[in-house]
Motif scaffolding. Structure first.
Motif, PDB file in Angstrom:
ATOM      1  N   ARG A  91      76.422   4.350   4.215  1.00 26.17           N
ATOM      2  CA  ARG A  91      76.228   3.147   5.027  1.00 26.17           C
ATOM      3  C   ARG A  91      75.636   3.519   6.376  1.00 26.17           C
ATOM      4  NH1 ARG A  91      81.989   0.319   3.855  1.00 26.17           N
ATOM      5  NH2 ARG A  91      82.365   2.232   2.715  1.00 26.17           N
ATOM      6  N   VAL A 113      73.550  -4.989  11.952  1.00 23.82           N
ATOM      7  CA  VAL A 113      73.244  -5.000  10.532  1.00 23.82           C
ATOM      8  C   VAL A 113      73.805  -3.722   9.902  1.00 23.82           C
ATOM      9  CG1 VAL A 113      71.387  -4.837   8.822  1.00 23.82           C
ATOM     10  CG2 VAL A 113      71.191  -6.434  10.722  1.00 23.82           C
ATOM     11  N   LYS A 165      74.492  -5.235   3.730  1.00 23.48           N
ATOM     12  CA  LYS A 165      75.861  -5.656   3.416  1.00 23.48           C
ATOM     13  C   LYS A 165      76.366  -6.689   4.412  1.00 23.48           C
ATOM     14  CE  LYS A 165      78.359  -4.002   0.745  1.00 23.48           C
ATOM     15  NZ  LYS A 165      78.710  -4.383  -0.632  1.00 23.48           N
ATOM     16  N   GLU A 166      76.032  -6.496   5.697  1.00 19.49           N
ATOM     17  CA  GLU A 166      76.487  -7.422   6.741  1.00 19.49           C
ATOM     18  C   GLU A 166      75.342  -7.673   7.717  1.00 19.49           C
ATOM     19  OE1 GLU A 166      80.046  -6.097   8.667  1.00 19.49           O
ATOM     20  OE2 GLU A 166      80.922  -5.329   6.813  1.00 19.49           O
ATOM     21  N   SER A 222      74.769 -14.220  11.585  1.00 20.22           N
ATOM     22  CA  SER A 222      74.457 -15.513  10.966  1.00 20.22           C
ATOM     23  C   SER A 222      73.136 -16.101  11.453  1.00 20.22           C
ATOM     24  CB  SER A 222      75.597 -16.504  11.227  1.00 20.22           C
ATOM     25  OG  SER A 222      75.800 -16.665  12.624  1.00 20.22           O
ATOM     26  N   SER A 224      76.018 -13.697   3.097  1.00 24.97           N
ATOM     27  CA  SER A 224      76.358 -13.929   4.508  1.00 24.97           C
ATOM     28  C   SER A 224      77.616 -14.758   4.601  1.00 24.97           C
ATOM     29  CB  SER A 224      75.196 -14.651   5.200  1.00 24.97           C
ATOM     30  OG  SER A 224      75.539 -14.934   6.531  1.00 24.97           O
ATOM     31  N   ASN A 225      78.435 -14.480   5.629  1.00 25.62           N
ATOM     32  CA  ASN A 225      79.634 -15.275   5.867  1.00 25.62           C
ATOM     33  C   ASN A 225      79.266 -16.651   6.423  1.00 25.62           C
ATOM     34  OD1 ASN A 225      81.338 -13.239   5.037  1.00 25.62           O
ATOM     35  ND2 ASN A 225      81.433 -12.303   7.081  1.00 25.62           N
TER      36      ASN A 225
END
Length: 361
Positions: A228, A242, A275-276, A279, A360-361
């Motif tokens: 990662r 990110v 992965k993240e 928003s 995405s959350n």
């Protein structure tokens, strides 16, 4: 028939010559630690071994002893053990920072020449003392005598740590054109965690790096299917982070210039999964994907170039640029290349392609 009988007799005699060891009558060592005290000029050896109780339960325990040299450590440990010490099941060797700075050549020769040791043993450097780290394994929080070897193994398999074991270390250590590296461990209260990598210049510890640079090292050498990498990202007044989950990488080198003024470009092709991400980035659009790809590319190139520059300043070559240049150059002069290496133009060119954008959350 006569030949068959003679062969069977020889095999019986050979079997009878082998030493037999009963598991309950020996001290099976799983981890071995070395520390150096510069004041007394003595080496402290520490062994971690399991005590087998009734049923399947195992209790890790340690024995420590001081000696004049690494060669004398097993003898001094045996003097403090109620059972003969056996190293045939050794899984990890932990080297204290002071010991590594003093020089590991004596220890390396002991490990290299011992036929009882497997080539897959995990070696590591401790940011501190090996004795304290092995002692923490016996505490309630861990209580697993194979914790260190398992920690290193799973980080090689699933995270940012490049492949490493005794055989790989020995190959680099005894090579004239590459420098060795080992995982760097640290102790956080009663916990043990991976901190990064430790690089050697010859027999001595040269420098250490953190987890982010460990990932870059793996990227620039063997590549990875996992790992990662986090990067801060911005657009206008918006900020975020990110996390890239690396899926596939391909690293190639390109030798430029001439033998008197060589230069190397390291091409790193990354197909990754985000992965993240914040928003405010819309990864369903080509503009959002291009924004992330561009900033990831810039970050990897900037940090990769800085990492290589750090290696050049220390005059160490664990990435093996010397070996690569040798394979591409007729009548290669190793000493001339090494003299130019600290000031050589070596650049990283990243090619980032987001093949998945996650959820995405």
């Amino acid at each position: 028939m006569k030949k068959t009988m003679i062969l069977c007799a020889c095999l019986i005699c050979l079997a009878g010559c082998a030493d037999r060891e009963v598991i309950d009558e020996i001290q099976v060592v799983n981890s071995l630690g070395y520390d150096y005290n510069p004041d007394t000029k003595k080496v402290r050896g520490t062994i971690l071994y399991p005590i087998y109780k009734y049923g399947p339960t195992e209790e890790p325990s340690i024995i420590a002893a001081n000696a004049k040299s690494a060669f004398d450590v097993p003898l001094q440990l045996n003097n403090k053990s109620s059972l003969p010490i056996a190293f045939g099941q050794l899984r990890s060797v932990v080297i204290g920072e002071n010991f590594a700075q003093h020089g590991v050549d004596e220890l390396v020769n002991i490990l290299a020449r011992n036929p009882d040791l497997g080539r897959n043993i995990k070696l590591s450097i401790v940011d501190g003392k090996a004795h304290e780290l092995l002692s923490s394994v016996t505490k309630k929080k861990i209580k697993d005598y194979q914790f260190i070897s398992n920690l290193i193994e799973q980080n090689i398999r699933t995270e940012n740590l490049p492949n490493t074991n005794l055989q790989i270390f020995l190959f680099s250590f005894f090579s004239d054109d590459r420098d060795a590296y080992l995982p760097l461990l640290t102790q956080d209260k009663d916990a043990i965690k991976l901190k990064g990598l430790a690089f050697f210049k010859g027999k001595e510890l040269a420098t250490t790096v953190g987890i982010k640079e460990t990932f870059l090292f793996k990227l620039l050498t063997t590549g990875t299917k996992h790992g990662r990498y986090g990067v801060k990202i911005k657009e206008n007044n918006q900020r975020g982070k990110v996390i890239l989950q690396n899926l596939r990488t391909k690293t190639t080198y390109e030798l430029k210039g001439d033998p008197h003024n060589p230069a190397i470009i390291t091409h790193v092709k990354i197909d990754g999964l985000v992965k993240e991400f914040p928003s405010w980035i819309d990864l369903t659009t080509s503009s959002g994907i291009q924004l992330v790809e561009k900033q990831l590319k810039n970050d990897i190139e900037t940090n990769g170039n800085g990492f290589i520059k750090k290696l050049q300043e220390k005059k160490i070559d664990p990435i093996c640029f010397t070996d690569y240049a040798r394979s591409k150059t007729r009548h290669f002069n190793s000493q001339e290349f090494k003299a130019k290496y600290p000031n050589m133009n070596i650049k990283v060119k990243a090619h980032v392609h987001l093949i998945q954008t996650g959820i995405s959350n």
